[in-house]
Design a protein around this motif. Structure first.
Motif, PDB file in Angstrom:
ATOM      1  N   THR A 184       0.843  -1.193   0.000  1.00  0.00           N
ATOM      2  CA  THR A 184       0.000   0.000   0.000  1.00  0.00           C
ATOM      3  C   THR A 184       0.879   1.245   0.000  1.00  0.00           C
ATOM      4  O   THR A 184       2.081   1.173   0.234  1.00  0.00           O
ATOM      5  N   ALA A 185       0.271   2.380  -0.263  1.00  0.00           N
ATOM      6  CA  ALA A 185       1.026   3.619  -0.453  1.00  0.00           C
ATOM      7  C   ALA A 185       1.139   4.430   0.834  1.00  0.00           C
ATOM      8  O   ALA A 185       0.314   4.313   1.750  1.00  0.00           O
ATOM      9  N   THR A 263       2.369   7.885  -2.449  1.00  0.00           N
ATOM     10  CA  THR A 263       3.699   7.486  -2.924  1.00  0.00           C
ATOM     11  C   THR A 263       4.062   6.147  -2.294  1.00  0.00           C
ATOM     12  O   THR A 263       3.403   5.681  -1.361  1.00  0.00           O
ATOM     13  N   PHE A 264       5.137   5.546  -2.784  1.00  0.00           N
ATOM     14  CA  PHE A 264       5.662   4.323  -2.177  1.00  0.00           C
ATOM     15  C   PHE A 264       7.052   4.552  -1.582  1.00  0.00           C
ATOM     16  O   PHE A 264       7.373   4.039  -0.530  1.00  0.00           O
ATOM     17  N   SER A 265       7.872   5.333  -2.256  1.00  0.00           N
ATOM     18  CA  SER A 265       9.230   5.608  -1.799  1.00  0.00           C
ATOM     19  C   SER A 265       9.232   6.757  -0.805  1.00  0.00           C
ATOM     20  O   SER A 265       8.586   7.794  -1.025  1.00  0.00           O
ATOM     21  N   ASN A 292      -0.984  30.071   4.666  1.00  0.00           N
ATOM     22  CA  ASN A 292      -0.657  29.074   5.691  1.00  0.00           C
ATOM     23  C   ASN A 292      -0.680  27.714   5.019  1.00  0.00           C
ATOM     24  O   ASN A 292      -1.675  27.356   4.369  1.00  0.00           O
ATOM     25  N   PHE A 293       0.397  26.966   5.165  1.00  0.00           N
ATOM     26  CA  PHE A 293       0.506  25.673   4.484  1.00  0.00           C
ATOM     27  C   PHE A 293       0.935  24.593   5.466  1.00  0.00           C
ATOM     28  O   PHE A 293       1.828  24.803   6.291  1.00  0.00           O
ATOM     29  N   THR A 294       0.277  23.438   5.381  1.00  0.00           N
ATOM     30  CA  THR A 294       0.634  22.291   6.211  1.00  0.00           C
ATOM     31  C   THR A 294       0.647  21.034   5.356  1.00  0.00           C
ATOM     32  O   THR A 294      -0.326  20.759   4.632  1.00  0.00           O
ATOM     33  N   TYR A 295       1.748  20.285   5.441  1.00  0.00           N
ATOM     34  CA  TYR A 295       1.821  18.969   4.793  1.00  0.00           C
ATOM     35  C   TYR A 295       1.718  17.923   5.894  1.00  0.00           C
ATOM     36  O   TYR A 295       2.477  17.954   6.871  1.00  0.00           O
ATOM     37  N   ASN A 296       0.760  17.012   5.754  1.00  0.00           N
ATOM     38  CA  ASN A 296       0.447  16.061   6.817  1.00  0.00           C
ATOM     39  C   ASN A 296       0.865  14.649   6.415  1.00  0.00           C
ATOM     40  O   ASN A 296       0.277  14.053   5.507  1.00  0.00           O
ATOM     41  N   ASP A 297       1.881  14.120   7.075  1.00  0.00           N
ATOM     42  CA  ASP A 297       2.254  12.727   6.841  1.00  0.00           C
ATOM     43  C   ASP A 297       1.149  11.818   7.369  1.00  0.00           C
ATOM     44  O   ASP A 297       0.793  11.882   8.554  1.00  0.00           O
ATOM     45  N   GLY A 298       0.610  10.985   6.502  1.00  0.00           N
ATOM     46  CA  GLY A 298      -0.434  10.049   6.898  1.00  0.00           C
ATOM     47  C   GLY A 298       0.140   8.672   7.165  1.00  0.00           C
ATOM     48  O   GLY A 298       1.280   8.529   7.622  1.00  0.00           O
ATOM     49  N   TYR A 299      -0.642   7.643   6.841  1.00  0.00           N
ATOM     50  CA  TYR A 299      -0.165   6.282   7.024  1.00  0.00           C
ATOM     51  C   TYR A 299       0.998   6.006   6.082  1.00  0.00           C
ATOM     52  O   TYR A 299       0.982   6.408   4.923  1.00  0.00           O
ATOM     53  N   SER A 300       2.003   5.325   6.596  1.00  0.00           N
ATOM     54  CA  SER A 300       3.137   4.944   5.759  1.00  0.00           C
ATOM     55  C   SER A 300       2.805   3.714   4.933  1.00  0.00           C
ATOM     56  O   SER A 300       1.839   2.992   5.209  1.00  0.00           O
ATOM     57  N   SER A 301       3.622   3.478   3.938  1.00  0.00           N
ATOM     58  CA  SER A 301       3.426   2.334   3.053  1.00  0.00           C
ATOM     59  C   SER A 301       3.553   1.018   3.809  1.00  0.00           C
ATOM     60  O   SER A 301       4.432   0.859   4.665  1.00  0.00           O
ATOM     61  N   VAL A 302       2.645   0.080   3.522  1.00  0.00           N
ATOM     62  CA  VAL A 302       2.783  -1.289   4.019  1.00  0.00           C
ATOM     63  C   VAL A 302       3.809  -2.003   3.142  1.00  0.00           C
ATOM     64  O   VAL A 302       3.614  -2.135   1.939  1.00  0.00           O
ATOM     65  N   ILE A 303       4.903  -2.420   3.762  1.00  0.00           N
ATOM     66  CA  ILE A 303       5.962  -3.118   3.022  1.00  0.00           C
ATOM     67  C   ILE A 303       6.034  -4.542   3.551  1.00  0.00           C
ATOM     68  O   ILE A 303       6.472  -4.796   4.678  1.00  0.00           O
ATOM     69  N   ASN A 304       5.565  -5.470   2.755  1.00  0.00           N
ATOM     70  CA  ASN A 304       5.515  -6.867   3.168  1.00  0.00           C
ATOM     71  C   ASN A 304       6.907  -7.477   3.243  1.00  0.00           C
ATOM     72  O   ASN A 304       7.711  -7.327   2.314  1.00  0.00           O
ATOM     73  N   MET A 332      -2.719   2.019  -4.528  1.00  0.00           N
ATOM     74  CA  MET A 332      -2.551   3.344  -3.944  1.00  0.00           C
ATOM     75  C   MET A 332      -3.345   3.581  -2.660  1.00  0.00           C
ATOM     76  O   MET A 332      -3.305   4.673  -2.109  1.00  0.00           O
ATOM     77  N   GLY A 333      -4.055   2.582  -2.188  1.00  0.00           N
ATOM     78  CA  GLY A 333      -4.774   2.735  -0.935  1.00  0.00           C
ATOM     79  C   GLY A 333      -3.824   2.867   0.249  1.00  0.00           C
ATOM     80  O   GLY A 333      -2.666   2.451   0.188  1.00  0.00           O
ATOM     81  N   GLY A 334      -4.325   3.439   1.330  1.00  0.00           N
ATOM     82  CA  GLY A 334      -3.536   3.573   2.549  1.00  0.00           C
ATOM     83  C   GLY A 334      -4.001   2.581   3.601  1.00  0.00           C
ATOM     84  O   GLY A 334      -5.168   2.167   3.600  1.00  0.00           O
TER      85      GLY A 334
END
Length: 392
Positions: A184-185, A263-265, A292-304, A332-334
């Motif tokens: 997942t991404a 993204t994946f990387s 005003n700008f904010t970038y929000n890191d969400g769930y990270s990629s699932v790496i099997n 591309m799902g999280g």
């Protein structure tokens, strides 16, 4: 051979029960962080099985621990339990009884399958080595996610491997999707408020129109990936919110933009975030506005984990028909299952749940989403045989 036949019989006998559990949960959905009745239901079922130590790591989650009689590794299974704020439109006799809330992603099925696995494995305690943990997680659908809270609560401390299953309405029932490596991404979002200068529409020269600035930014952002990301990398950027204005003859003073980045990387993830921030800064400055700008890191990629993926693939080859496995690519799902993988090697598996009648198949998070219930027996069987392979 007799042992295998006994397990097969146990699975067959439990399938009607997991269908009942799934339908009860489907009728009584609860939103993320509000799964109180769901957690109580799961807790009470687990207690009734015997041989399990059952606890509540958080207010709306459940953990059951099964300790074998012999020394060995610790294996964890995870199922998520929360529903979505969607009004159900699926034509099923067990439709949601809660207005505006439905299980539109299969979590009711995940919970029922893992309950079934716990019921069967709890009767096989004498032949098990080490420990098996059954993690019933809250709040997968709402960031920051329940997995992170459960990790903090110590549910995977001492765990050697973790396995999660997810029903997929996009895969045929009877198939199991396997993907080694990134599955997942990274699922991030951004928020931007542009602060201009309002005024009358007849006098734009006396104003700083945030809509004009926002339109230019939207266009620029959608050029970042083709221009700044290697074509061999998979990435998606989408502006999904654009709000301003209250009248035809008024230039507003503010505009709000929101969007999503997949993204994946990790390197690409950081590069896109930097590019968005830079393009916003330059465009806004060119117009003399503020922001005003904010970038929000969400769930990270699932790496099997590749080694565990291979083990599970071997389980499928041994206990399922020869054409069961589908080698699928990342999507591309999280998924916050990734939070567990920061601590423990694991694998996330796709269980096909589509109907033969394609008119019944809808994407996840759709009001008419449904799963072919024949898929539940497949997930149950994979949970049980994975445990018996790794812990017996």
């Amino acid at each position: 051979m007799s042992s295998t036949l006994n397990v097969a019989k146990e699975i067959e006998q439990v399938v009607p029960q997991i269908l009942q559990w799934r339908r009860y949960l489907h009728e009584n959905p609860e939103l993320s962080y509000e799964e109180y009745a769901t957690a109580d239901f799961v807790y009470n079922q687990l207690i009734s099985f015997g041989n399990l130590v059952v606890t509540r790591p958080t207010k709306t989650s459940v953990l059951a621990v099964l300790k074998g009689t012999l020394r060995g590794d610790c294996l964890a299974f995870r199922a998520d339990m929360d529903a979505l704020p969607i009004q159900e439109e699926a034509d099923v006799p067990f439709a949601s009884k809660v207005a505006g809330v439905m299980h539109a992603c299969g979590h009711d099925g995940h919970t029922a399958m893992l309950l079934g696995a716990a019921k069967i494995l709890s009767t096989l305690q004498q032949s098990l080595k080490g420990e098996i943990r059954f993690i019933f997680q809250h709040a997968e659908e709402l960031f920051p996610g329940g997995a992170k809270e459960m990790v903090a609560a110590g549910v995977v401390d001492g765990v050697d491997r973790i396995i999660g299953l997810h029903l997929f309405s996009t895969l045929p029932t009877g198939k199991i999707g396997i993907c080694a490596g990134p599955f997942t991404a990274n699922s991030d979002t951004f928020d931007l408020e542009i602060i201009g200068k309002g005024g009358h529409s007849s006098q734009p020269h006396d104003s700083i129109n945030p809509i004009l600035i926002g339109s230019q930014i939207t266009n620029v952002l959608h050029h970042i990936i083709p221009q700044k990301v290697n074509a061999e990398e998979r990435a998606v950027l989408a502006v999904t919110e654009f709000h301003a204005g209250s009248a035809k003859n008024i230039i507003p003073d503010r505009l709000v933009i929101g969007g999503s980045v997949r993204t994946f990387s990790q390197q690409v993830r950081e590069r896109i975030a930097q590019q968005i921030a830079m393009q916003v800064q330059h465009t806004v400055a060119a117009h003399g506005a503020d922001y005003n700008f904010t970038y929000n890191d969400g769930y990270s990629s699932v790496i099997n984990d590749e080694q565990l993926t291979a083990v599970v693939e071997g389980v499928i080859q041994q206990h399922f028909p020869s054409d069961t496995i589908l080698h699928i690519g990342p999507f591309m799902g999280g998924e916050d299952f990734s939070a567990f993988l920061t601590k423990v090697p694991g694998v996330f598996i796709a269980i096909g749940a589509a109907f033969d009648d394609e008119t019944l198949n809808y994407p996840h998070h759709h009001p008419r989403f449904a799963v072919n219930e024949d898929s539940l027996a497949i997930g149950l069987k994979l949970f049980v045989h994975s445990a018996l392979t790794l812990n017996s």
